[in-house]
Design a protein around this motif. Structure first.
Motif, short mmCIF file in Angstrom:
data_model
loop_
_atom_site.label_atom_id
_atom_site.label_comp_id
_atom_site.label_asym_id
_atom_site.label_seq_id
_atom_site.Cartn_x
_atom_site.Cartn_y
_atom_site.Cartn_z
N PHE A 380 37.28 107.57 60.19
CA PHE A 380 38.83 107.93 59.59
C PHE A 380 39.82 106.84 60.57
CE2 PHE A 380 42.60 110.25 59.49
CZ PHE A 380 42.76 110.59 58.12
N PHE A 381 40.55 106.30 59.70
CA PHE A 381 41.68 105.50 60.70
C PHE A 381 42.75 105.70 59.95
CE2 PHE A 381 37.54 103.18 60.18
CZ PHE A 381 37.29 102.53 61.39
N GLU A 382 43.90 105.52 61.07
CA GLU A 382 45.23 105.57 60.81
C GLU A 382 45.84 104.18 60.84
OE1 GLU A 382 46.52 110.15 61.09
OE2 GLU A 382 46.96 108.82 62.86
N ARG A 449 26.20 103.73 50.34
CA ARG A 449 26.84 104.88 50.90
C ARG A 449 27.55 104.86 52.33
NH1 ARG A 449 20.96 105.11 50.75
NH2 ARG A 449 21.42 106.29 48.94
N ASN A 450 28.22 103.68 52.51
CA ASN A 450 29.05 103.79 53.70
C ASN A 450 30.34 103.87 53.30
OD1 ASN A 450 26.84 103.14 55.28
ND2 ASN A 450 26.89 100.93 54.50
N PHE A 451 30.97 104.86 53.89
CA PHE A 451 32.39 105.15 53.38
C PHE A 451 33.35 105.09 54.60
CE2 PHE A 451 30.01 107.58 50.33
CZ PHE A 451 30.62 107.27 49.07
N TYR A 452 34.51 104.95 54.32
CA TYR A 452 35.52 104.50 55.43
C TYR A 452 36.96 105.24 54.58
CZ TYR A 452 32.09 101.15 57.19
OH TYR A 452 30.87 100.73 57.34
N ILE A 453 37.50 105.95 55.69
CA ILE A 453 38.83 106.48 54.94
C ILE A 453 40.00 105.85 55.77
CG2 ILE A 453 39.94 108.73 54.75
CD1 ILE A 453 37.17 109.95 54.72
N VAL A 454 41.01 105.42 55.16
CA VAL A 454 42.12 104.92 55.76
C VAL A 454 43.20 105.71 55.34
CG1 VAL A 454 43.60 103.03 56.11
CG2 VAL A 454 41.28 102.57 55.82
N LYS A 455 43.87 106.19 56.37
CA LYS A 455 45.32 106.96 55.91
C LYS A 455 46.53 105.84 56.41
CE LYS A 455 48.11 110.74 56.44
NZ LYS A 455 48.41 111.23 55.00
N TRP A 456 47.29 105.33 55.35
CA TRP A 456 48.13 104.30 55.64
C TRP A 456 49.46 104.87 55.99
CZ3 TRP A 456 46.33 99.51 56.19
CH2 TRP A 456 45.20 99.45 55.16
N LEU A 457 49.92 104.59 57.20
CA LEU A 457 51.33 105.04 57.81
C LEU A 457 52.30 103.85 57.69
CD1 LEU A 457 49.95 105.96 61.31
CD2 LEU A 457 50.09 107.33 59.43
N GLN A 458 53.67 104.31 56.82
CA GLN A 458 54.61 103.46 56.30
C GLN A 458 55.31 103.12 57.70
OE1 GLN A 458 54.96 102.49 53.50
NE2 GLN A 458 53.30 103.94 52.54
#
Ligand SMILES: Nc1ncnc2c1ncn2[C@@H]1O[C@H](COP(=O)(O)OP(=O)(O)OP(=O)(O)O)[C@@H](O)[C@H]1O
Ligand SMILES: N[C@@H](Cc1ccc(O)cc1)C(=O)O
Length: 459
Positions: A380-382, A449-458
């Motif tokens: 998980f990345f911000e 099956r490789n997942f990456y989640i990105v939460k984008w910060l404005q």
């Protein structure tokens, strides 16, 4: 010596034939619980099955069940005991759930072939807190309109004030060695090579004392427990009868087992947990959706409060359209709602739609926590969203592809998708509503099956 088990127990299913009449609303849980297969046997047998309905009909009773905090969460096996308590509570009886802050430090030998690893008092305290919260949540999730009182107690509270010498002198003297040695939980361990420690041997005395204490302080006359708890229930009964002359009862519930026949729980390492951080609502829901056909009717009866005629109707529908898995989905929905509330059930359904039906809408409605639960292993990345960020930049910043020509190739050959839609142009600029969902998240999938989640910060 206590009477041999075969003579001491009475099967409730034989007592309640399909057409026998209930005595009253207060004794109804015993009858309906036995029809559902939830309550198995009652102890003592001689007078028990006759006296117990009368005791229940005579006025609200107090019923208790204990849970040892040997982990920080309850599991589906324990849930059955909680449901047993809830049947009584809904009918108007008071219920007590005891968290064994003291007994967990001793370790119940019932059903175990080896002694438990000792737990530090600090760890037990943490577990007590977590299990107490979980029990309180489970009980408060019920429609509280009618029904008896619910109390959660920690048995450490009544041992803290006692000295060992005083306890042995006043309580220990009432227990006969022959009876204690005759218990199945003791016999099976004495014949094993490792034997049994004194601490484990004394466990049943503590559980018996808990029953006595609750009887004295809260008028409790009924204890529930899994069938593995029978010896402990008997010890409590014998102790109370000997010291007060009062009739008290033990009721056993069946053990839920895995498909391989092992008791579902901590010891076998196959627990399905009730705490969200151990088993997410989605995994929990899926566990029930995936149950084999042979389990589902039994589980509907045991783990839900659906009336039996409704369960029969659901099973009829299943016979006509087995491919729809109607009882499985209903079971999953009911149990997930019971444990995780409406919100947890919605989360489980959203995750199911996103994962199995590739629903972008479901994905866009998911919270960060849900996404992480769904793709547990996914990093998980911000990241800060800079204007003009390209698909290639996003993949590199999330370490989803290697730097250089290999990463470029993976992307341009269609090996990457954003929010379940394939991207092939590495220079494509990220667009909100497409690469970035309205909740500010991107789910990047590389390969199968490789997942990456990105939460984008404005900015
Ligand atoms: N698989 C199961 N099916 C039905 N009841 C269960 C199951 N597992 C535990 N219980 C019941 O839940 C109550 C509390 O159990 P507790 O948490 O103290 O131990 P446990 O889960 O059996 O732990 P362990 O697996 O370490 O022995 C007991 O009455 C026990 O019999
Ligand atoms: N002995 C029970 C837990 C328990 C603890 C204290 C009690 O008073 C009752 C039950 C078990 O291990 O499953």
């Amino acid at each position: 010596m206590a009477a041999p088990i075969v003579h001491a127990l009475r099967s409730l299913s034989r007592l309640y034939r399909p057409h026998s009449r209930g005595l009253s609303r207060l004794s109804e849980p015993l009858e309906s619980g036995s029809r559902r297969g939830l309550f198995k046997d009652v102890f003592p047998a001689e007078s028990g099955p006759l006296q117990l309905p009368e005791l229940l009909s005579s006025g609200p009773q107090t019923v208790y069940c204990g849970f040892d905090p040997t982990a920080d969460s309850l599991h589906v096996g324990n849930l059955l005991a909680v449901i047993g308590l809830l049947h009584f509570q809904r009918a108007g009886h008071d219920v007590i759930a005891v968290v064994g802050g003291a007994t967990a430090q001793i370790g119940d030998p019932s059903g175990r072939s080896r002694e438990r690893e000792p737990l530090s008092p600090e760890r037990v305290e943490e577990n007590v807190r977590s299990i107490r919260d979980s029990l309180q949540r489970l009980f408060s999730q019920q429609e509280a309109s009618a029904g008896g009182r619910v109390t959660v107690l920690d048995n450490a509270a009544w041992y803290r004030r006692r000295s060992v010498v005083e306890f042995l002198a006043s309580v220990g003297r009432h227990f006969r060695m022959g009876t204690l040695l005759g218990r199945h939980s003791v016999q099976s361990r004495l014949s094993a090579p490792e034997g049994m420690s004194l601490a484990e041997f004394t466990y049943q005395v503590f559980q018996a004392y808990d029953f006595y204490y609750l009887h004295q302080k809260h008028g409790c006359k009924i204890q529930l427990g899994g069938t593995d708890q029978l010896g402990n229930l008997m010890s409590g009964h014998d102790f109370i009868q000997r010291t007060t002359g009062e009739a008290v009862f033990g009721i056993t519930i069946p053990l839920i087992t895995s498909t391989s026949g092992d008791k579902l729980g901590k010891t076998a390492g196959n627990a399905v947990w009730l705490n969200r951080d151990r088993t997410s609502p989605f995994e929990f829901y899926q566990y029930f959706v995936r149950q084999p056909d042979g389990n589902v009717e039994r589980f509907l009866k045991l783990l839900t409060f659906l009336p039996l005629p409704e369960i029969a109707h659901i099973m009829d529908q299943h016979a006509k359209e087995p491919e729809k898995r109607i009882p499985h989905k209903r079971l999953a929905a009911e149990v997930t709602k019971l444990v995780h509330g409406k919100e947890g059930l919605e989360s489980a359904k959203r995750c199911t739609r996103a994962l199995y039906h590739s629903s972008i809408d479901a994905l866009a409605a998911m919270s960060d926590q849900e996404l992480q639960e769904l793709f547990q292993e996914a990093p998980f990345f911000e990241l800060v969203l800079e204007p003009g960020t390209r698909v290639l930049d996003a993949c590199l910043r999330a370490s989803a592809i290697p730097e250089g020509p290999r990463g470029f190739d993976i992307l341009s050959s269609g090996g990457v998708s954003f929010n379940l839609m394939r991207v092939t142009n590495p220079d494509e600029i990220l667009v909100v509503g497409q690469h970035i969902l309205t909740n500010g998240l991107s789910l990047i999938k590389v390969g199968k099956r490789n997942f990456y989640i990105v939460k984008w910060l404005q900015l």
